[in-house]
Motif scaffolding. Structure first.
Motif, PDB file in Angstrom:
ATOM      1  N   GLN A  70       0.878  -1.228  -0.062  1.00 36.72           N
ATOM      2  CA  GLN A  70      -0.092   0.032  -0.150  1.00 36.72           C
ATOM      3  C   GLN A  70       0.713   1.240   0.048  1.00 36.72           C
ATOM      4  O   GLN A  70       1.853   1.290   0.824  1.00 36.72           O
ATOM      5  N   ASN A  71       0.294   2.196  -0.466  1.00 42.66           N
ATOM      6  CA  ASN A  71       1.073   3.642  -0.696  1.00 42.66           C
ATOM      7  C   ASN A  71       1.274   4.172   0.562  1.00 42.66           C
ATOM      8  O   ASN A  71       2.414   4.666   0.955  1.00 42.66           O
ATOM      9  N   SER A  72       0.501   4.089   1.486  1.00 36.91           N
ATOM     10  CA  SER A  72       0.896   4.669   2.863  1.00 36.91           C
ATOM     11  C   SER A  72       1.610   4.153   3.643  1.00 36.91           C
ATOM     12  O   SER A  72       2.407   4.644   4.530  1.00 36.91           O
ATOM     13  N   THR A  73       2.317   2.817   3.060  1.00 39.44           N
ATOM     14  CA  THR A  73       3.335   2.291   3.770  1.00 39.44           C
ATOM     15  C   THR A  73       4.711   2.469   3.160  1.00 39.44           C
ATOM     16  O   THR A  73       5.673   2.781   3.745  1.00 39.44           O
ATOM     17  N   PHE A  74       4.865   2.125   1.858  1.00 37.96           N
ATOM     18  CA  PHE A  74       6.080   2.328   1.238  1.00 37.96           C
ATOM     19  C   PHE A  74       6.750   3.869   1.129  1.00 37.96           C
ATOM     20  O   PHE A  74       7.888   3.951   0.934  1.00 37.96           O
ATOM     21  N   LEU A  75       5.874   4.717   0.791  1.00 43.05           N
ATOM     22  CA  LEU A  75       5.999   5.848   0.446  1.00 43.05           C
ATOM     23  C   LEU A  75       6.802   6.749   1.684  1.00 43.05           C
ATOM     24  O   LEU A  75       7.497   7.789   1.445  1.00 43.05           O
ATOM     25  N   GLN A  76       6.533   6.123   3.104  1.00 44.22           N
ATOM     26  CA  GLN A  76       7.073   6.898   4.337  1.00 44.22           C
ATOM     27  C   GLN A  76       8.696   6.875   4.287  1.00 44.22           C
ATOM     28  O   GLN A  76       9.224   7.829   4.656  1.00 44.22           O
ATOM     29  N   GLY A  77       9.268   5.833   3.526  1.00 45.78           N
ATOM     30  CA  GLY A  77      10.710   5.862   3.520  1.00 45.78           C
ATOM     31  C   GLY A  77      11.170   6.953   2.527  1.00 45.78           C
ATOM     32  O   GLY A  77      12.475   6.801   2.653  1.00 45.78           O
ATOM     33  N   TYR A  78      10.297   7.579   1.591  1.00 51.51           N
ATOM     34  CA  TYR A  78      10.937   8.701   0.854  1.00 51.51           C
ATOM     35  C   TYR A  78      10.539   9.949   1.355  1.00 51.51           C
ATOM     36  O   TYR A  78      10.286  11.038   0.387  1.00 51.51           O
ATOM     37  N   GLY A  79       9.998   9.968   2.589  1.00 54.01           N
ATOM     38  CA  GLY A  79       9.524  11.180   3.180  1.00 54.01           C
ATOM     39  C   GLY A  79       8.316  11.812   2.703  1.00 54.01           C
ATOM     40  O   GLY A  79       7.886  12.897   2.668  1.00 54.01           O
ATOM     41  N   ILE A  80       7.187  10.745   2.246  1.00 59.50           N
ATOM     42  CA  ILE A  80       5.889  11.131   1.886  1.00 59.50           C
ATOM     43  C   ILE A  80       4.985  10.574   2.785  1.00 59.50           C
ATOM     44  O   ILE A  80       4.934   9.407   2.902  1.00 59.50           O
ATOM     45  N   SER A  81       3.948  11.246   3.064  1.00 56.47           N
ATOM     46  CA  SER A  81       2.822  10.732   3.762  1.00 56.47           C
ATOM     47  C   SER A  81       1.543  10.626   2.891  1.00 56.47           C
ATOM     48  O   SER A  81       1.444  11.362   2.022  1.00 56.47           O
ATOM     49  N   SER A  82       0.917   9.588   2.895  1.00 51.69           N
ATOM     50  CA  SER A  82      -0.304   9.353   1.947  1.00 51.69           C
ATOM     51  C   SER A  82      -1.437   9.271   2.481  1.00 51.69           C
ATOM     52  O   SER A  82      -1.496   8.297   3.654  1.00 51.69           O
TER      53      SER A  82
END
Length: 204
Positions: free
Chosen positions: A22-34
């Protein structure tokens, strides 16, 4: 508007991300909340190995919005179905590819990407057929898009309007890239360094 960048370039091609994440999980590592609002339909996640997919690179792609086929997620349709990508550090630009499909009858629901600044003012917009139309027919090749303006970007909102003619669903995204905004002192030091190099060259 073109701006001189002195931040850090981040590229997300989704190849290292497990399909189904899910985007809410993997994007956190790039400094992005979804955060996703409304919907149904396709989950906002990474897909891979779709035989009809035509991608700029690799085999993985991202679906930032899904929507409840065939109606808009909101009957009044002020924002339809949408997913907000909020950056921990403001970015100078945000670019991505609209991946495509090799099936001529494939119709993608109208969509839009909107960039906002820290005061929730619109910085830039891109998209096709949001107001009840379609992104159809599918382009022959992936299409690059760039969001950039006079202000730094703190949020990008992907919006989708499902309608009765949509045959495939959400827009497919690949190769997202952005340039984080550095501290002002870093740009100042970089500028002074470049000025020093130019002065030394002139003296020679």
């Amino acid at each position: 508007m073109t701006r001189v960048a002195c931040g850090t370039v981040v590229m997300i091609d989704f190849e290292s991300i497990t399909p189904g994440d899910q985007n809410s999980t993997f994007l956190q590592g790039y400094g992005i909340s979804s955060v996703t609002t409304g919907g149904g339909g396709l989950p906002t996640r990474v897909y891979a190995d779709q035989p009809e997919a035509v991608l700029p690179s690799g085999t993985h792609f991202f679906t930032p919005s899904g929507g409840g086929y065939p109606n808009p997620a909101f009957s009044s349709a002020p924002d339809y179905f949408y997913t907000d990508l909020t950056f921990v550090t403001p970015v100078e630009y945000f670019s991505f590819y609209r991946a495509t499909q090799n099936v001529p009858s494939y119709g993608t629901a109208g969509w839009q990407a909107v960039a906002y600044d820290a005061f929730n003012n619109v910085v830039d917009t891109e998209g096709v057929g949001l107001a009840g139309g379609l992104d159809y027919p599918p382009p022959a090749n992936p299409v690059p898009y760039l969001l950039q303006g006079a202000a730094d970007i703190t949020k990008v909102r992907f919006r989708v309007n499902y309608n009765y003619q949509s045959t495939s669903g959400t827009v497919w995204i690949d190769d997202m890239q952005f340039n984080t905004t550095p501290e002002p002192s870093r740009c100042l030091l970089l500028g002074l360094g470049l000025t020093g190099v130019m002065l030394r060259r002139r003296r020679r």
